[in-house]
Design an enzyme around this catalytic site. Sequence first.
Site, mmCIF file in Angstrom:
data_model
loop_
_atom_site.group_PDB
_atom_site.id
_atom_site.type_symbol
_atom_site.label_atom_id
_atom_site.label_comp_id
_atom_site.label_asym_id
_atom_site.label_seq_id
_atom_site.Cartn_x
_atom_site.Cartn_y
_atom_site.Cartn_z
ATOM 1 N N GLY A 45 52.930 3.494 45.732
ATOM 2 C CA GLY A 45 52.927 4.947 45.878
ATOM 3 C C GLY A 45 51.712 5.536 45.190
ATOM 4 C CG HIS A 136 56.528 7.226 39.765
ATOM 5 N ND1 HIS A 136 56.540 6.389 38.671
ATOM 6 C CD2 HIS A 136 55.213 7.518 39.976
ATOM 7 C CE1 HIS A 136 55.297 6.203 38.238
ATOM 8 N NE2 HIS A 136 54.473 6.875 39.025
ATOM 9 C CG HIS A 140 52.155 11.310 39.817
ATOM 10 N ND1 HIS A 140 51.414 11.201 38.663
ATOM 11 C CD2 HIS A 140 52.542 10.050 40.134
ATOM 12 C CE1 HIS A 140 51.367 9.915 38.300
ATOM 13 N NE2 HIS A 140 52.057 9.201 39.168
HETATM 14 ZN ZN LIG Z 1 52.353 7.153 39.093
#
Ligand SMILES: [Zn+2]
Length: 174
Positions: A45, A136, A140
């Site tokens: 990712g 996750h 960000h």
């Molecule tokens: Zn990351």
Amino acid sequence: MKRPILLHPDPRLKKLCTPVTDMTDELRSLGDDMLATMYDAPGIGLAAPQVGVLERLIVLDCVKAEGEAPRPLIMFNPEIIASSEETNVYEEGCLSIPEHFADVTRPAEVQVRWIDRDGKEHTEEMGGLWATCVQHEIDHLDGKLFIDYLKPLRRQMITRKMTKLKRELAREKS
Ligand SMILES: [Zn+2]
């Protein structure tokens, strides 16, 4: 085209990213670049702020099994619209914090909504590694890193090591 990945600590990794309002060719090619950068790393990712772009865009592909077809996803304005009460613990890492890993607890299943590169809206239930990864990456976009879930002491230790690593890398370059 591959893009350089920002390393923690960097002020751009702590910023709230702005929603994408107009789909442009520039954004589409940013998505392609991010996928190329992620696969090359290799990672599962990547979020736009990690390549210095403060817009709400993430890419992921959590297919890891040998022989299974890849499933690259480019998600604009991704949102968690529902989360399970049941949680899951995964040992997480981050391309902006290389070589540091830690257990993070998150909802085990999430419902995610996003816009694709053609402006089409999608909703999907994700579980397992996909659920962890999408949470996750969306973090960000809100300036949040997986180390923000750790105890302060552990977080400070990782940040100190990363600061030192960045100093060494800068010295090598000059
Ligand atoms: Zn990351």
